[in-house]
Design a protein around this motif. Sequence first.
Motif, PDB file in Angstrom:
ATOM      1  N   LYS A  71       0.841  -1.199   0.000  1.00 38.78           N
ATOM      2  CA  LYS A  71       0.000   0.000   0.000  1.00 38.78           C
ATOM      3  C   LYS A  71       0.871   1.240   0.000  1.00 38.78           C
ATOM      4  CE  LYS A  71      -3.830  -2.347   0.740  1.00 38.78           C
ATOM      5  NZ  LYS A  71      -4.531  -2.825  -0.379  1.00 38.78           N
ATOM      6  N   LEU A  72       0.547   2.194  -0.886  1.00 37.78           N
ATOM      7  CA  LEU A  72       1.222   3.489  -0.941  1.00 37.78           C
ATOM      8  C   LEU A  72       0.427   4.446  -0.067  1.00 37.78           C
ATOM      9  CD1 LEU A  72       1.887   3.576  -4.784  1.00 37.78           C
ATOM     10  CD2 LEU A  72       3.432   2.816  -2.966  1.00 37.78           C
ATOM     11  N   VAL A  73       1.050   4.892   1.028  1.00 34.27           N
ATOM     12  CA  VAL A  73       0.324   5.599   2.088  1.00 34.27           C
ATOM     13  C   VAL A  73       0.843   7.011   2.277  1.00 34.27           C
ATOM     14  CG1 VAL A  73      -0.312   5.493   4.533  1.00 34.27           C
ATOM     15  CG2 VAL A  73       0.033   3.384   3.265  1.00 34.27           C
ATOM     16  N   SER A  74      -0.090   7.913   2.573  1.00 34.03           N
ATOM     17  CA  SER A  74       0.217   9.269   3.010  1.00 34.03           C
ATOM     18  C   SER A  74       1.150  10.023   2.057  1.00 34.03           C
ATOM     19  CB  SER A  74       0.812   9.210   4.429  1.00 34.03           C
ATOM     20  OG  SER A  74       0.876  10.487   4.985  1.00 34.03           O
ATOM     21  N   PRO A  75       0.724  10.210   0.799  1.00 36.62           N
ATOM     22  CA  PRO A  75       1.583  10.912  -0.155  1.00 36.62           C
ATOM     23  C   PRO A  75       1.849  12.357   0.265  1.00 36.62           C
ATOM     24  CG  PRO A  75      -0.618  10.598  -1.057  1.00 36.62           C
ATOM     25  CD  PRO A  75      -0.565   9.846   0.232  1.00 36.62           C
ATOM     26  N   SER A  76       3.025  12.836  -0.060  1.00 36.54           N
ATOM     27  CA  SER A  76       3.381  14.227   0.247  1.00 36.54           C
ATOM     28  C   SER A  76       2.514  15.166  -0.585  1.00 36.54           C
ATOM     29  CB  SER A  76       4.859  14.466  -0.077  1.00 36.54           C
ATOM     30  OG  SER A  76       5.069  14.367  -1.475  1.00 36.54           O
ATOM     31  N   GLU A  77       2.487  16.430  -0.213  1.00 38.19           N
ATOM     32  CA  GLU A  77       1.692  17.419  -0.942  1.00 38.19           C
ATOM     33  C   GLU A  77       2.119  17.489  -2.407  1.00 38.19           C
ATOM     34  OE1 GLU A  77      -1.079  19.026   0.030  1.00 38.19           O
ATOM     35  OE2 GLU A  77      -0.884  17.781   1.821  1.00 38.19           O
ATOM     36  N   GLN A  78       3.402  17.466  -2.668  1.00 38.72           N
ATOM     37  CA  GLN A  78       3.898  17.546  -4.033  1.00 38.72           C
ATOM     38  C   GLN A  78       3.467  16.311  -4.828  1.00 38.72           C
ATOM     39  OE1 GLN A  78       6.699  15.802  -5.727  1.00 38.72           O
ATOM     40  NE2 GLN A  78       6.295  17.039  -7.530  1.00 38.72           N
ATOM     41  N   LEU A  79       3.508  15.153  -4.200  1.00 37.74           N
ATOM     42  CA  LEU A  79       3.111  13.914  -4.860  1.00 37.74           C
ATOM     43  C   LEU A  79       1.605  13.883  -5.131  1.00 37.74           C
ATOM     44  CD1 LEU A  79       3.913  11.183  -5.966  1.00 37.74           C
ATOM     45  CD2 LEU A  79       3.946  10.296  -3.629  1.00 37.74           C
ATOM     46  N   LYS A  80       0.820  14.509  -4.266  1.00 36.89           N
ATOM     47  CA  LYS A  80      -0.632  14.558  -4.462  1.00 36.89           C
ATOM     48  C   LYS A  80      -0.992  15.238  -5.780  1.00 36.89           C
ATOM     49  CE  LYS A  80      -2.001  14.488   0.376  1.00 36.89           C
ATOM     50  NZ  LYS A  80      -2.613  15.249   1.474  1.00 36.89           N
ATOM     51  N   LYS A  81      -0.176  16.178  -6.232  1.00 37.29           N
ATOM     52  CA  LYS A  81      -0.435  16.858  -7.505  1.00 37.29           C
ATOM     53  C   LYS A  81      -0.398  15.862  -8.658  1.00 37.29           C
ATOM     54  CE  LYS A  81       1.423  21.195  -5.821  1.00 37.29           C
ATOM     55  NZ  LYS A  81       2.512  22.167  -5.915  1.00 37.29           N
ATOM     56  N   PHE A  82       0.551  14.933  -8.641  1.00 39.06           N
ATOM     57  CA  PHE A  82       0.620  13.896  -9.670  1.00 39.06           C
ATOM     58  C   PHE A  82      -0.571  12.949  -9.568  1.00 39.06           C
ATOM     59  CE2 PHE A  82       5.085  14.927 -10.384  1.00 39.06           C
ATOM     60  CZ  PHE A  82       5.172  14.738 -11.747  1.00 39.06           C
ATOM     61  N   ILE A  83      -0.961  12.625  -8.364  1.00 42.25           N
ATOM     62  CA  ILE A  83      -2.081  11.710  -8.159  1.00 42.25           C
ATOM     63  C   ILE A  83      -3.343  12.292  -8.791  1.00 42.25           C
ATOM     64  CG2 ILE A  83      -3.575  10.653  -6.416  1.00 42.25           C
ATOM     65  CD1 ILE A  83      -1.025  10.599  -4.598  1.00 42.25           C
ATOM     66  N   ILE A  84      -3.561  13.578  -8.573  1.00 44.80           N
ATOM     67  CA  ILE A  84      -4.729  14.242  -9.149  1.00 44.80           C
ATOM     68  C   ILE A  84      -4.582  14.358 -10.662  1.00 44.80           C
ATOM     69  CG2 ILE A  84      -5.980  16.439  -9.260  1.00 44.80           C
ATOM     70  CD1 ILE A  84      -5.221  16.737  -6.219  1.00 44.80           C
ATOM     71  N   LEU A  85      -3.429  14.808 -11.116  1.00 43.08           N
ATOM     72  CA  LEU A  85      -3.188  15.023 -12.540  1.00 43.08           C
ATOM     73  C   LEU A  85      -3.376  13.751 -13.355  1.00 43.08           C
ATOM     74  CD1 LEU A  85      -2.198  17.018 -14.747  1.00 43.08           C
ATOM     75  CD2 LEU A  85       0.123  16.284 -14.202  1.00 43.08           C
ATOM     76  N   TYR A  86      -2.885  12.630 -12.854  1.00 48.41           N
ATOM     77  CA  TYR A  86      -2.945  11.369 -13.589  1.00 48.41           C
ATOM     78  C   TYR A  86      -4.053  10.435 -13.106  1.00 48.41           C
ATOM     79  CZ  TYR A  86       1.501  12.818 -15.573  1.00 48.41           C
ATOM     80  OH  TYR A  86       2.485  13.513 -16.221  1.00 48.41           O
ATOM     81  N   ASP A  87      -4.937  10.934 -12.230  1.00 46.57           N
ATOM     82  CA  ASP A  87      -6.072  10.161 -11.722  1.00 46.57           C
ATOM     83  C   ASP A  87      -5.617   8.819 -11.141  1.00 46.57           C
ATOM     84  OD1 ASP A  87      -8.735   9.704 -11.078  1.00 46.57           O
ATOM     85  OD2 ASP A  87      -9.191   8.809 -13.029  1.00 46.57           O
ATOM     86  N   LEU A  88      -4.711   8.889 -10.190  1.00 47.49           N
ATOM     87  CA  LEU A  88      -4.127   7.697  -9.571  1.00 47.49           C
ATOM     88  C   LEU A  88      -4.667   7.418  -8.165  1.00 47.49           C
ATOM     89  CD1 LEU A  88      -0.434   8.342 -10.648  1.00 47.49           C
ATOM     90  CD2 LEU A  88      -2.032   6.706 -11.656  1.00 47.49           C
ATOM     91  N   ASN A  89      -5.815   7.969  -7.840  1.00 41.46           N
ATOM     92  CA  ASN A  89      -6.364   7.823  -6.491  1.00 41.46           C
ATOM     93  C   ASN A  89      -6.482   6.373  -6.035  1.00 41.46           C
ATOM     94  OD1 ASN A  89      -6.714  10.587  -5.954  1.00 41.46           O
ATOM     95  ND2 ASN A  89      -8.585  10.602  -7.176  1.00 41.46           N
ATOM     96  N   ASP A  90      -6.726   5.462  -6.968  1.00 45.42           N
ATOM     97  CA  ASP A  90      -6.904   4.057  -6.589  1.00 45.42           C
ATOM     98  C   ASP A  90      -5.619   3.412  -6.074  1.00 45.42           C
ATOM     99  OD1 ASP A  90      -9.524   4.308  -7.369  1.00 45.42           O
ATOM    100  OD2 ASP A  90      -9.248   3.278  -9.286  1.00 45.42           O
TER     101      ASP A  90
END
Length: 97
Positions: A71-90
């Motif tokens: 499990k990939l847990v507690s992403p940093s604020e900077q990493l959250k931008k990639f998660i949103i940009l590439y729709d990687l929430n899952d």
Amino acid sequence: MVSFNQQGINCTVSGCLDQEAVRSLWNGRSSILDPDTAFLWLSEIEYCDSAGVAFLLELVSTFAAKGASLKLVSPSEQLKKFIILYDLNDFFIEEAK
């Protein structure tokens, strides 16, 4: 520079996970984490580019191929931008359950 700090089933990733770091880690990626690692904590990543995100997903895939879950847990604020940009929430969770 990126570091992996293993503590039991938890591993904290800190530093810069960019293309250069991924290149240096790639050949040893199957042995970076202990086989019993369940959670990869990402809140201490200072910088991560698309190569770093791909590397994290490769680690998850490597564990899945062995029948284990990482499990990939507690992403940093900077990493959250990639998660949103590439729709990687899952692939990422805010906190371990």
